[in-house]
Design a protein around this motif. Structure first.
Motif, short mmCIF file in Angstrom:
data_model
loop_
_atom_site.label_atom_id
_atom_site.label_comp_id
_atom_site.label_asym_id
_atom_site.label_seq_id
_atom_site.Cartn_x
_atom_site.Cartn_y
_atom_site.Cartn_z
N SER A 30 6.81 20.66 60.26
CA SER A 30 6.79 19.25 59.89
C SER A 30 7.96 18.54 60.55
O SER A 30 8.96 19.16 60.91
N VAL A 31 7.82 17.23 60.71
CA VAL A 31 8.84 16.39 61.34
C VAL A 31 9.01 15.16 60.47
O VAL A 31 8.03 14.49 60.13
N TYR A 32 10.26 14.85 60.11
CA TYR A 32 10.49 13.72 59.21
C TYR A 32 11.92 13.22 59.35
O TYR A 32 12.80 13.94 59.86
N VAL A 59 14.45 15.52 61.37
CA VAL A 59 14.43 16.91 60.91
C VAL A 59 13.15 17.58 61.37
O VAL A 59 12.06 17.02 61.23
N VAL A 60 13.29 18.79 61.92
CA VAL A 60 12.14 19.62 62.29
C VAL A 60 12.20 20.87 61.42
O VAL A 60 13.17 21.63 61.46
N ALA A 61 11.17 21.09 60.61
CA ALA A 61 11.14 22.20 59.66
C ALA A 61 10.07 23.21 60.06
O ALA A 61 8.92 22.84 60.30
N ASN A 62 10.45 24.47 60.14
CA ASN A 62 9.56 25.56 60.51
C ASN A 62 9.04 26.23 59.24
O ASN A 62 9.81 26.75 58.44
N LYS A 106 18.94 16.55 71.69
CA LYS A 106 18.44 17.76 72.34
C LYS A 106 17.00 17.55 72.75
O LYS A 106 16.20 17.02 71.97
N SER A 107 16.65 18.00 73.95
CA SER A 107 15.26 17.90 74.40
C SER A 107 14.44 19.10 73.96
O SER A 107 13.21 19.03 73.93
N ARG A 108 15.13 20.20 73.63
CA ARG A 108 14.45 21.39 73.09
C ARG A 108 15.27 21.93 71.93
O ARG A 108 16.49 21.89 71.94
N VAL A 109 14.57 22.45 70.94
CA VAL A 109 15.25 22.99 69.77
C VAL A 109 14.47 24.20 69.26
O VAL A 109 13.23 24.20 69.25
N THR A 110 15.19 25.25 68.89
CA THR A 110 14.59 26.44 68.28
C THR A 110 14.92 26.44 66.79
O THR A 110 16.08 26.34 66.40
N ALA A 116 15.10 24.61 58.71
CA ALA A 116 14.97 23.26 59.28
C ALA A 116 16.19 22.96 60.12
O ALA A 116 17.30 23.43 59.83
N VAL A 117 16.00 22.21 61.19
CA VAL A 117 17.07 21.80 62.08
C VAL A 117 17.09 20.27 62.14
O VAL A 117 16.04 19.64 62.31
#
Length: 264
Positions: A30-32, A59-62, A106-110, A116-117
């Motif tokens: 999810s992205v929020y 926020v990007v949550a895995n 950042k253009s890429r994120v792990t 979540a990052v």
């Protein structure tokens, strides 16, 4: 006997308020927006003057049990041709609004499994930016190609985006037009017996600079003002973005058999 009818499409609209929806989610990630000091935000609701720079965080949550790597980018939004739904441009398309103005740190994120990052981003509204609404999104794209069950020759990439509703200060102009109204009839098997069906096609065009919540009413009248049809239409987009056109159709069951007519 020929019959003359007049087809009327009357409309009204409201400037769309903030939608009451939740964070973008596809079940795997999810992205929020990062929570503010007041409350959580399902989307970004931003306002700025031309030349102003805004800083915020996404926020990007895995949600899976393994790490996932995403490409982060900003994109402009548009209404889909199929049903007028909210959609965003791909990375290869030209950006003119939020997609060109917003830059993630950042253009890429792990993102580790079940973690979540948070990524800061900067949105700079250029001098001379047109006033009004500039919808877009911050998108987390999984660059891996999912080939599914192998039956498709082409694979699919999945992406999730947090919507950005940006309003640039200045004069606002809510304006909506109905264009290209047409009626196509489907005659019964035996001409002259029974009622026929028809399909009404038309285009909704947001000619202003703010997002609208359109309402459309369809009326059809016969030669002497007799009402043949009167109803509100429901197959319309919930939000029509500035400058967007959406071609829509509406069935007319049991329409009278007409050889010619006029529309307005």
């Amino acid at each position: 006997m020929r019959k003359l009818y007049v087809l009327l499409l009357s409309l009204c609209f409201g400037v769309l308020a903030a939608p009451s929806t939740y964070a973008a989610d596809n079940g795997s990630w999810s992205v929020y927006p990062a929570a503010s000091q007041i409350a959580a935000r399902p989307y970004f609701y931003l306002s700025a003057d031309p030349g102003q720079t805004i800083q915020d965080k996404v926020v990007v949550a895995n949600k899976t049990a393994k790490p996932l790597t995403f490409r982060l980018y900003a994109a402009d939004a548009y209404n889909t041709a199929r049903d007028g739904g909210f959609a965003v441009r791909t990375m290869t398309e030209t950006m003119r609004g939020v997609g060109a103005w917003a830059k993630p740190a950042k253009s890429r994120v792990t993102v580790p499994a079940h973690k979540a990052v948070t990524v800061p981003f900067t949105l700079h509204v250029p001098e001379g930016a047109e006033p009004g609404d500039h919808p877009g999104a911050l998108v987390a794209l999984d660059e891996r190609v999912d080939k599914g069950d192998g039956s498709l020759a082409l694979g699919v990439q999945r992406a999730v985006g947090a919507r950005v509703y940006l309003r640039v200060s200045g004069p606002t102009l809510p304006a909506l037009a109905v264009e290209h109204v047409q009626v196509s009839h489907h005659q019964p098997l035996v001409p002259g017996l029974g009622a026929s069906d028809a399909t009404i096609s038309y285009t909704l065009h947001n000619t202003g600079n703010v997002t609208l919540d359109p309402k459309v009413t369809l009326k059809a009248q016969g030669l002497f003002g007799r009402t043949l049809l009167s109803r509100g239409l429901t197959r319309i987009p919930a939000e029509l973005l500035p400058g967007q056109r959406v071609k829509l159709t509406e069935p007319w069951k049991g329409s009278p058999q007409l050889e010619w007519g006029t529309s307005r």
